[in-house]
Motif scaffolding. Structure first.
Motif, short mmCIF file in Angstrom:
data_model
loop_
_atom_site.label_atom_id
_atom_site.label_comp_id
_atom_site.label_asym_id
_atom_site.label_seq_id
_atom_site.Cartn_x
_atom_site.Cartn_y
_atom_site.Cartn_z
N ARG A 161 -3.44 9.03 23.06
CA ARG A 161 -4.44 9.91 22.46
C ARG A 161 -4.47 9.62 20.97
NH1 ARG A 161 -2.58 15.64 24.08
NH2 ARG A 161 -0.58 14.61 23.97
N THR A 162 -5.65 9.45 20.43
CA THR A 162 -5.76 9.14 19.01
C THR A 162 -6.58 10.23 18.32
OG1 THR A 162 -7.73 7.80 19.42
CG2 THR A 162 -5.62 6.65 19.40
N ARG A 163 -6.41 10.30 17.04
CA ARG A 163 -7.20 11.22 16.22
C ARG A 163 -7.85 10.42 15.11
NH1 ARG A 163 -4.39 11.61 11.59
NH2 ARG A 163 -2.14 11.53 11.68
N GLU A 164 -8.82 11.00 14.50
CA GLU A 164 -9.50 10.32 13.40
C GLU A 164 -8.54 10.19 12.22
OE1 GLU A 164 -13.38 10.97 10.53
OE2 GLU A 164 -13.16 12.19 12.33
N ASP A 165 -8.50 9.03 11.62
CA ASP A 165 -7.62 8.77 10.49
C ASP A 165 -8.29 9.25 9.22
OD1 ASP A 165 -5.48 7.93 9.03
OD2 ASP A 165 -5.98 5.81 9.10
N VAL A 166 -7.83 10.36 8.68
CA VAL A 166 -8.44 10.97 7.50
C VAL A 166 -7.39 11.02 6.39
CG1 VAL A 166 -9.52 13.04 6.57
CG2 VAL A 166 -9.97 12.36 8.93
#
Length: 95
Positions: A61-66
């Motif tokens: 599962r990935t998340r947006e890199d902010v």
């Protein structure tokens, strides 16, 4: 399944672990507890669950890199011995 003292001695011998006669009852209790948990796992119905041979089959599962400063600059710098604006002040180490 319940282990008797002779089986505990045999397991210790096979594992190359020296145990005293006074340790056998404690180990017998612990090993019987472990076997009890294994028996509980054997009761679970897994007929509709496909076998998993490794983690490669799973998608991460990935998340947006902010890029963020966390929004807690003041809390972080509250413990700084010296600061300049939003930065720590440290002694010069290279001349």
């Amino acid at each position: 399944m319940s282990l008797d003292p002779a089986t505990v001695r045999r397991i210790a011998h096979l594992a190359r672990i020296h145990i005293g006669e006074d340790e056998i009852p404690r180990l017998q209790t612990e090993l019987n507890g472990i076997l009890g948990w294994v028996e509980q796992l054997a009761e679970i119905d897994v007929t509709d669950i496909p076998p998993l041979t490794g983690a490669v089959q799973m998608a991460l599962r990935t998340r947006e890199d902010v890029v963020s400063d966390g929004g807690i600059v003041e809390k972080i710098l509250a413990n700084a011995p010296e600061r300049a604006g939003d930065y720590f002040v440290v002694p010069k180490v290279v001349e």
